[in-house]
Each structure stands twice: as structure tokens, then as C-alpha cells.
Motif scaffolding. Structure first.
Motif, PDB file in Angstrom:
ATOM      1  N   GLU A  39       0.835  -1.200   0.000  1.00  0.00           N
ATOM      2  CA  GLU A  39       0.000   0.000   0.000  1.00  0.00           C
ATOM      3  C   GLU A  39       0.879   1.263   0.000  1.00  0.00           C
ATOM      4  O   GLU A  39       0.600   2.231  -0.718  1.00  0.00           O
ATOM      5  CB  GLU A  39      -0.917   0.008   1.227  1.00  0.00           C
ATOM      6  CG  GLU A  39      -1.956  -1.094   1.240  1.00  0.00           C
ATOM      7  CD  GLU A  39      -2.968  -0.929   0.120  1.00  0.00           C
ATOM      8  OE1 GLU A  39      -3.466   0.202  -0.075  1.00  0.00           O
ATOM      9  OE2 GLU A  39      -3.236  -1.917  -0.583  1.00  0.00           O
ATOM     10  N   VAL A  40       1.937   1.215   0.794  1.00  0.00           N
ATOM     11  CA  VAL A  40       2.849   2.364   0.829  1.00  0.00           C
ATOM     12  C   VAL A  40       3.528   2.536  -0.536  1.00  0.00           C
ATOM     13  O   VAL A  40       3.692   3.663  -1.031  1.00  0.00           O
ATOM     14  CB  VAL A  40       3.896   2.170   1.945  1.00  0.00           C
ATOM     15  CG1 VAL A  40       4.927   3.297   1.912  1.00  0.00           C
ATOM     16  CG2 VAL A  40       3.209   2.096   3.312  1.00  0.00           C
ATOM     17  N   TRP A  41       3.882   1.411  -1.144  1.00  0.00           N
ATOM     18  CA  TRP A  41       4.502   1.461  -2.491  1.00  0.00           C
ATOM     19  C   TRP A  41       3.554   2.092  -3.502  1.00  0.00           C
ATOM     20  O   TRP A  41       3.936   2.954  -4.299  1.00  0.00           O
ATOM     21  CB  TRP A  41       4.872   0.035  -2.911  1.00  0.00           C
ATOM     22  CG  TRP A  41       5.509  -0.053  -4.280  1.00  0.00           C
ATOM     23  CD1 TRP A  41       6.822   0.044  -4.586  1.00  0.00           C
ATOM     24  CD2 TRP A  41       4.811  -0.257  -5.521  1.00  0.00           C
ATOM     25  NE1 TRP A  41       7.033  -0.078  -5.944  1.00  0.00           N
ATOM     26  CE2 TRP A  41       5.792  -0.269  -6.552  1.00  0.00           C
ATOM     27  CE3 TRP A  41       3.481  -0.432  -5.866  1.00  0.00           C
ATOM     28  CZ2 TRP A  41       5.462  -0.445  -7.887  1.00  0.00           C
ATOM     29  CZ3 TRP A  41       3.155  -0.610  -7.195  1.00  0.00           C
ATOM     30  CH2 TRP A  41       4.122  -0.604  -8.193  1.00  0.00           C
ATOM     31  N   ALA A  42       2.280   1.674  -3.479  1.00  0.00           N
ATOM     32  CA  ALA A  42       1.302   2.210  -4.429  1.00  0.00           C
ATOM     33  C   ALA A  42       1.083   3.706  -4.199  1.00  0.00           C
ATOM     34  O   ALA A  42       0.966   4.479  -5.158  1.00  0.00           O
ATOM     35  CB  ALA A  42      -0.025   1.457  -4.294  1.00  0.00           C
ATOM     36  N   ASP A  43       1.045   4.151  -2.927  1.00  0.00           N
ATOM     37  CA  ASP A  43       0.859   5.576  -2.642  1.00  0.00           C
ATOM     38  C   ASP A  43       2.035   6.401  -3.159  1.00  0.00           C
ATOM     39  O   ASP A  43       1.861   7.543  -3.629  1.00  0.00           O
ATOM     40  CB  ASP A  43       0.705   5.785  -1.127  1.00  0.00           C
ATOM     41  CG  ASP A  43      -0.638   5.293  -0.617  1.00  0.00           C
ATOM     42  OD1 ASP A  43      -1.558   5.121  -1.444  1.00  0.00           O
ATOM     43  OD2 ASP A  43      -0.769   5.076   0.611  1.00  0.00           O
ATOM     44  N   THR A  44       3.250   5.794  -3.097  1.00  0.00           N
ATOM     45  CA  THR A  44       4.429   6.514  -3.579  1.00  0.00           C
ATOM     46  C   THR A  44       4.310   6.790  -5.077  1.00  0.00           C
ATOM     47  O   THR A  44       4.577   7.908  -5.545  1.00  0.00           O
ATOM     48  CB  THR A  44       5.700   5.697  -3.292  1.00  0.00           C
ATOM     49  OG1 THR A  44       5.812   5.486  -1.876  1.00  0.00           O
ATOM     50  CG2 THR A  44       6.937   6.429  -3.781  1.00  0.00           C
ATOM     51  N   PHE A  45       3.875   5.776  -5.827  1.00  0.00           N
ATOM     52  CA  PHE A  45       3.748   5.962  -7.277  1.00  0.00           C
ATOM     53  C   PHE A  45       2.552   6.846  -7.619  1.00  0.00           C
ATOM     54  O   PHE A  45       2.559   7.542  -8.635  1.00  0.00           O
ATOM     55  CB  PHE A  45       3.632   4.596  -7.973  1.00  0.00           C
ATOM     56  CG  PHE A  45       4.965   3.926  -8.141  1.00  0.00           C
ATOM     57  CD1 PHE A  45       5.786   4.239  -9.225  1.00  0.00           C
ATOM     58  CD2 PHE A  45       5.440   3.013  -7.207  1.00  0.00           C
ATOM     59  CE1 PHE A  45       7.025   3.637  -9.387  1.00  0.00           C
ATOM     60  CE2 PHE A  45       6.675   2.419  -7.359  1.00  0.00           C
ATOM     61  CZ  PHE A  45       7.475   2.724  -8.440  1.00  0.00           C
ATOM     62  N   THR A  46       1.521   6.830  -6.770  1.00  0.00           N
ATOM     63  CA  THR A  46       0.386   7.737  -6.992  1.00  0.00           C
ATOM     64  C   THR A  46       0.828   9.186  -6.847  1.00  0.00           C
ATOM     65  O   THR A  46       0.466  10.051  -7.666  1.00  0.00           O
ATOM     66  CB  THR A  46      -0.742   7.440  -5.987  1.00  0.00           C
ATOM     67  OG1 THR A  46      -1.198   6.107  -6.181  1.00  0.00           O
ATOM     68  CG2 THR A  46      -1.914   8.399  -6.167  1.00  0.00           C
ATOM     69  N   ASN A  47       1.656   9.460  -5.825  1.00  0.00           N
ATOM     70  CA  ASN A  47       2.168  10.825  -5.632  1.00  0.00           C
ATOM     71  C   ASN A  47       3.034  11.255  -6.808  1.00  0.00           C
ATOM     72  O   ASN A  47       2.980  12.416  -7.261  1.00  0.00           O
ATOM     73  CB  ASN A  47       2.971  10.902  -4.334  1.00  0.00           C
ATOM     74  CG  ASN A  47       2.093  10.714  -3.106  1.00  0.00           C
ATOM     75  OD1 ASN A  47       0.903  11.019  -3.140  1.00  0.00           O
ATOM     76  ND2 ASN A  47       2.683  10.208  -2.024  1.00  0.00           N
ATOM     77  N   ALA A  48       3.822  10.324  -7.308  1.00  0.00           N
ATOM     78  CA  ALA A  48       4.663  10.646  -8.473  1.00  0.00           C
ATOM     79  C   ALA A  48       3.798  10.909  -9.704  1.00  0.00           C
ATOM     80  O   ALA A  48       4.096  11.781 -10.529  1.00  0.00           O
ATOM     81  CB  ALA A  48       5.633   9.493  -8.750  1.00  0.00           C
ATOM     82  N   MET A  49       2.720  10.170  -9.818  1.00  0.00           N
ATOM     83  CA  MET A  49       1.793  10.359 -10.932  1.00  0.00           C
ATOM     84  C   MET A  49       1.139  11.747 -10.862  1.00  0.00           C
ATOM     85  O   MET A  49       1.015  12.458 -11.859  1.00  0.00           O
ATOM     86  CB  MET A  49       0.721   9.262 -10.878  1.00  0.00           C
ATOM     87  CG  MET A  49      -0.128   9.153 -12.129  1.00  0.00           C
ATOM     88  SD  MET A  49      -1.451   7.944 -11.869  1.00  0.00           S
ATOM     89  CE  MET A  49      -0.531   6.539 -11.251  1.00  0.00           C
ATOM     90  N   VAL A  50       0.738  12.151  -9.645  1.00  0.00           N
ATOM     91  CA  VAL A  50       0.096  13.457  -9.473  1.00  0.00           C
ATOM     92  C   VAL A  50       1.073  14.581  -9.793  1.00  0.00           C
ATOM     93  O   VAL A  50       0.716  15.587 -10.414  1.00  0.00           O
ATOM     94  CB  VAL A  50      -0.442  13.592  -8.028  1.00  0.00           C
ATOM     95  CG1 VAL A  50      -0.911  15.022  -7.756  1.00  0.00           C
ATOM     96  CG2 VAL A  50      -1.570  12.610  -7.792  1.00  0.00           C
ATOM     97  N   SER A  51       2.336  14.391  -9.414  1.00  0.00           N
ATOM     98  CA  SER A  51       3.346  15.436  -9.675  1.00  0.00           C
ATOM     99  C   SER A  51       3.816  15.428 -11.122  1.00  0.00           C
ATOM    100  O   SER A  51       4.504  16.353 -11.562  1.00  0.00           O
ATOM    101  CB  SER A  51       4.549  15.247  -8.738  1.00  0.00           C
ATOM    102  OG  SER A  51       5.203  14.029  -9.030  1.00  0.00           O
ATOM    103  N   GLY A  52       3.472  14.356 -11.879  1.00  0.00           N
ATOM    104  CA  GLY A  52       3.879  14.264 -13.275  1.00  0.00           C
ATOM    105  C   GLY A  52       5.267  13.706 -13.451  1.00  0.00           C
ATOM    106  O   GLY A  52       5.784  13.673 -14.570  1.00  0.00           O
ATOM    107  N   ALA A  53       5.890  13.220 -12.380  1.00  0.00           N
ATOM    108  CA  ALA A  53       7.276  12.725 -12.462  1.00  0.00           C
ATOM    109  C   ALA A  53       7.358  11.247 -12.828  1.00  0.00           C
ATOM    110  O   ALA A  53       8.442  10.737 -13.120  1.00  0.00           O
ATOM    111  CB  ALA A  53       7.982  12.949 -11.127  1.00  0.00           C
ATOM    112  N   LEU A  54       6.213  10.526 -12.815  1.00  0.00           N
ATOM    113  CA  LEU A  54       6.237   9.081 -13.082  1.00  0.00           C
ATOM    114  C   LEU A  54       6.198   8.820 -14.588  1.00  0.00           C
ATOM    115  O   LEU A  54       5.334   9.348 -15.297  1.00  0.00           O
ATOM    116  CB  LEU A  54       5.027   8.426 -12.398  1.00  0.00           C
ATOM    117  CG  LEU A  54       4.905   6.910 -12.611  1.00  0.00           C
ATOM    118  CD1 LEU A  54       6.097   6.179 -11.968  1.00  0.00           C
ATOM    119  CD2 LEU A  54       3.579   6.392 -12.049  1.00  0.00           C
ATOM    120  N   ARG A  55       7.130   7.989 -15.026  1.00  0.00           N
ATOM    121  CA  ARG A  55       7.137   7.584 -16.430  1.00  0.00           C
ATOM    122  C   ARG A  55       6.407   6.257 -16.545  1.00  0.00           C
ATOM    123  O   ARG A  55       6.635   5.324 -15.774  1.00  0.00           O
ATOM    124  CB  ARG A  55       8.571   7.430 -16.945  1.00  0.00           C
ATOM    125  CG  ARG A  55       9.352   8.736 -16.891  1.00  0.00           C
ATOM    126  CD  ARG A  55      10.733   8.548 -17.463  1.00  0.00           C
ATOM    127  NE  ARG A  55      10.672   8.185 -18.886  1.00  0.00           N
ATOM    128  CZ  ARG A  55      11.737   7.933 -19.626  1.00  0.00           C
ATOM    129  NH1 ARG A  55      12.958   8.007 -19.098  1.00  0.00           N
ATOM    130  NH2 ARG A  55      11.611   7.608 -20.897  1.00  0.00           N
TER     131      ARG A  55
END
Length: 546
Positions: A250-266
């Protein structure tokens, strides 16, 4: 006017007050208790109603609306008989739950303007869903079309109305559970929005600037829901959710969600699959907790219903007891009043018998001297056990000789008879009145102090002064009288009231000497100013009051 303020009537009032005053207090306490129980009953019934509203509203927002959305998207992407049948089934389920929800709502006129406005907005949101259904059926949504915004807005409107309705709950347990449900629903809606938009982000399918704004909105909604859940951390259901959200995946998924919101996730397929899997498990878990809380709210509502029925039973029992108490007190009051009335009647009969047995003056119908003495002696003997004072009032007409001199003795007799009638009506019913001789009258007042006697005498004086006496010739006369009062304590050892008559005669002499038309009790002589005021009050017809 006949003033019959007798001692036994006072006793009747005392008995009535002694019975009724405690009764009035008991009635007041009973009414307050019944009113409180009735208010409790209404509050419990209100909470029972809103428990059903909350459970249905929460279920619609979390299940039926989103289930129809999923079925509609499935049909849009793969239109066939099976997906169409599934979509129609979800539509029917949503319409059915909406009908039950609307039926469980309180009447619109009982809602405040804010709630009425929210209800109108919710109906508008559902009308858009109906329009979207028509568009889907006609094929206006091409493959990949997504009416998520329409259904999402309806769900949010549903949530907003449910939360506003929960503010009208009185029961603290139900209020806490409704707040928990709203917190979980906010969290669920945030996760649902993030999951839908996150998949589009990874797939790079129709992910626009508006989609990014909606993703941010979902993250905000999720944050608000989690903050509210932490506030209710003492709840077992909430603790399970917080514990679930603290797991490593769950913590892992939240980390990638935050990156997605910031636009930093590829976008990456491996990350995508794992992230979507975690999101789907999270949504399933939250749906289970929503179902658990809504079931719990249903159970709480049933308990409130049982409590409301108990309160209504208490109200009915209290009302019945109060009615019985009223009947008992009324019966006791009636019996007490009848007893006092019987005693009063026996006393009146005794007085009447004494009056009838006594000799009366033929002209005035009053006792003569001889009859008065016998009646007074009997009255004194009867009063020994209840009367502490005895008083005598002597009065005679002012300037009566002028009547005989000017109009003759027949006119004088008319005056005497009329004055006797006025005096009889103005003295109390249990006072003994006698024509003492000529134009002089005497009254014996049992259970009366000299001050009491003076009050009665003043009333008689005013009545005589106000009376107009019509003569056969058509002329009208007005008279005044002077009064002397005396009294002493009543005692068994002293049944002679000659001393009272002598002292009353002295008081009468003082009244005459002070200007007539006044009352003197004992040695008290009214002031010259008050006498002058009485003289100025005379007027009309032939006036013998001066």
C-alpha cells in the motif's frame, strides 16, 4: 349586593387548595415527564429514519452508481447481448435503490432550504445519468468512451446529501457511525477516481490536462477521507483500514500515486500492472468495510426503533397513570367539597331555624329585641368552638326626624323598611340583624374583630348612602347612617354582650359627634377632612345625608 364571605366558605377554599395544589404540582411534573419522553421518542424515531437514509444513500454512492458506470463502460467497449443485459441489470438496481432512498427521506417541506437545494441538485445529477443512458443506447459513445464524470458527479452529490442529512441525527452512537461511513466513502471515491485516471495515465489513453486536474481532485478527496478516518481511530473498522493502508504494498502504491500526481512518473507496464492490482484490491477492501458499516448502521437503526417503542410505551403508561391520578384527586376533591358543603348546609339550617323561631319586627322583617337576644345567645353558644371574636354594630339613620316631620310617618316607615332591606343584603349571611328601636339598628357579627366589623359596617354605610328611596308621591329620598362598632374575645364564661352594646353605643355617639355618615370602631374617630369629603359626595333628589 349580597356579601356571603363566611368562615365555612373559607374552609371550603382551604380544603380545595389543600387537595388541588399538590395535584397541580403532580400534574405539572407528569406533563413535563411525558413531554420529555415524547421528545425522546420523536428523536429516536428521527434517528431510526435517518439510519435507513444513511445506509441506503451510502450504498448507492459506493455500489449502485459505480456498478452501473462499470457496466456501461464494459458495454461501450464491447457491445453485445451479455454486456447489454448486465448494464440493464445495473440500471434497474440503481433505480430501485434510488426509489427506496427517496421513500425513506423525510417530507421535503420539513427540510431546510440548504437540504432542499442539495436534493434538487441530486435529482439534476440523476437526470444527467438518464440522458447518458440514452446516449449509450444510441451509440453516441464510441469505443473507449468514458462517462465517468457524469456518474462521478452524481455519486458526489449523493455523498453530499447524505452527509448533510447526518447532521440531523441526535443519537451519539449513530452520529459517530455515520461520520465513519462518510469518511470511508470519501476515501473510496478518492481511490476510485485515482484508479480510473491512473490507468489512463499509464496507458496514455485520453489523459488530458482536465484528467490531471481530476487526478489531483481524487488525491485531495482521498486525503480528506484518510484525515477523517484517523480522527475516528478508536473504531475497529477504521483501525483495520489504517492497518491495511500501512502495509508495504500500500505504501509502495501511494508513492507511485504521488509521483503520478506530480507528473514525475514515467509509464511502465510492470509498474502499471502491480499498481492497478493493488488499487483493485484496495477498492474491494474498502467496499467490504462500507458494506460492514452500512449493515452496522442498519442494526443501530433497528435498536433505535426498539428504544423508541419502549419510550412510547413509557409515554402511554405515564399518561394512563396521570389520568388515573387525576380521577383519584378529583374524586377526593369532590368528596371533601361535599363534606364541607354538608357542614355548611347544616350550619345554615341551624341559623335559619333560629331566625324563624325568633320574633321579628313587623315593619322591617328583622329580629326585634327579644328575638334577637334569644338568637344571639344560641349563636354565641354554637360559636364557642370555632369563633374567637364577637362584635356588635349599632347604627341609626341621620336626620330621620325630618322625614317624619316633612313627609309623614308613612314615608318614615317606607324609609325604615327600605334601609332594613339594604342592610340585610349588605351584612353577611350569618350576621344577626335587629331593629333596635325607632330608626336604630343593631347587628351581631360572630367570628369578627372590631376591625372586621368596621369593614362590614363601612360596606353597609356605602350601600345606604347610594340607595334611592321612592315615595308613593314620586319623590325620591336619599339617606345616610352613622355606625358604632365594638368587639371582644369570645369566651364560654362570658355570654353576656350588654357591655358590647354599651361600647358600640359610645362609638355610635362618637360617629354622630364627628359629623355623621361614618363608622367608628371603639375610640377611633375619623378625621374632619374625610367627613368633609363624604359631605361633598352628596347629590340629586331630596338629600337627607347632611
Amino acid at each position: 349586593m349580597n356579601f356571603e364571605v363566611v368562615k365555612f366558605k373559607n374552609i371550603r377554599r382551604v380544603v380545595l387548595a389543600a387537595v388541588l395544589l399538590p395535584f397541580v404540582f403532580m400534574i405539572a411534573e407528569g406533563v413535563v415527564l411525558i413531554r420529555f419522553s415524547l421528545m425522546q421518542y420523536r428523536a429516536l424515531e428521527n434517528d431510526h429514519l435517518f439510519a435507513d437514509v444513511l445506509a441506503r444513500g451510502g450504498s448507492i454512492a459506493a455500489n449502485e452508481i459505480l456498478a452501473e458506470l462499470v457496466a456501461a463502460r464494459t458495454y461501450i467497449n464491447n457491445p453485445n447481448e451479455m454486456t447489454k443485459a448486465a448494464m440493464m441489470e445495473r440500471r434497474s438496481a440503481l433505480d430501485s435503490e434510488r426509489a427506496r432512498f427517496n421513500a425513506s427521506l423525510p417530507p421535503v417541506e420539513t427540510l431546510d432550504l440548504g437540504l432542499q437545494s442539495q436534493l434538487a441538485n441530486l435529482r439534476l445529477a440523476y437526470s444527467r445519468i438518464v440522458a447518458t443512458r440514452s446516449a449509450v443506447d444510441r451509440g453516441y459513445y464510441g469505443k473507449g468512451g468514458n462517462p465517468v464524470h457524469i456518474y462521478g458527479q452524481a455519486g458526489l452529490k449523493q455523498l453530499g446529501l447524505v452527509e448533510s442529512l447526518s447532521s440531523r441525527i441526535h443519537d451519539p452512537v449513530l452520529l459517530r457511525k455515520s461520520s465513519e461511513l462518510m469518511s470511508i466513502l470519501l476515501t473510496y471515491y478518492g481511490e476510485r477516481l485515482i484508479g480510473n485516471l491512473g490507468q489512463r495515465y499509464f496507458d496514455r489513453a485520453d489523459f488530458s490536462a482536465m484528467s490531471h486536474e481530476q487526478l489531483v481532485q481524487g488525491e485531495t478527496m482521498l486525503g480528506n477521507g484518510m484525515d477523517r478516518l484517523r480522527f475516528h481511530s478508536s473504531s475497529p473498522v477504521v483501525r483495520e483500514i489504517l492497518a491495511y493502508r500501512s502495509q508495504p504494498d500500500e505504501v509502495w502504491a501511494d508513492t507511485f500515486t504521488n509521483a503520478m500526481v506530480s507528473g514525475a512518473l514515467r509509464p511502465d507496464k510492470a509498474i502499471r500492472d502491480k499498481w492497478i492490482g493493488i488499487q483493485n484490491k484496495r477498492l474491494d477492501f474498502l467496499q467490504q468495510k462500507i458494506a460492514s458499516v452500512t449493515d452496522d448502521i442498519h442494526v443501530t437503526g433497528q435498536k433505535l426503533s426498539m428504544r423508541s417503542h419502549i419510550h412510547m410505551t413509557v409515554v402511554l403508561a405515564l399518561s394512563s397513570g396521570l389520568v388515573l391520578l387525576v380521577a383519584l384527586i378529583v374524586a377526593l376533591a369532590v368528596r371533601g367539597i361535599r363534606l364541607v358543603a354538608r357542614v355548611t348546609e347544616e350550619r345554615e339550617l341551624l341559623i335559619n331555624e333560629l331566625r324563624n323561631a325568633a320574633q321579628t319586627d313587623l315593619l322591617t322583617g328583622l329580629y326585634n329585641r327579644r328575638g334577637f337576644e334569644a338568637a344571639a345567645l344560641a349563636l354565641l353558644m354554637q360559636a364557642e368552638y370555632g369563633s374567637r371574636w364577637i362584635s356588635v354594630v349599632l347604627f341609626d339613620l341621620d336626620h330621620f326626624k325630618k322625614i317624619n316631620d316633612i313627609y309623614g310617618h308613612d314615608a318614615g316607615d317606607i324609609v325604615l323598611k327600605h334601609v332594613a332591606g339594604v342592610a340585610r343584603e349588605s351584612f353577611r349571611s350569618f350576621d344577626l340583624l335587629v331593629r333596635h328601636g325607632g330608626e336604630e339598628f343593631m347587628a351581631l357579627l360572630p367570628d369578627s374583630t372590631p376591625e372586621d366589623a368596621a369593614v362590614v359596617a363601612e360596606r353597609v354605610r356605602l350601600a345606604i348612602e347610594a340607595a334611592e328611596i321612592a315615595l308613593p308621591s314620586g319623590e325620591r329620598l336619599r339617606m345616610t347612617a352613622s355606625f358604632g362598632c365594638a368587639g371582644r374575645a369570645n369566651a364560654v364564661s362570658n355570654r353576656n354582650f350588654d357591655d358590647l352594646v354599651k361600647r358600640a353605643d359610645l362609638a355610635l355617639y362618637a360617629a354622630k359627634a364627628s359629623g355623621r355618615n361614618c363608622v367608628v370602631a371603639g375610640p377611633i374617630v375619623p378625621s374632619a377632612a374625610s367627613q368633609e369629603e363624604r359631605r361633598k359626595s352628596a347629590g340629586g333628589t331630596h338629600d337627607f345625608r347632611k
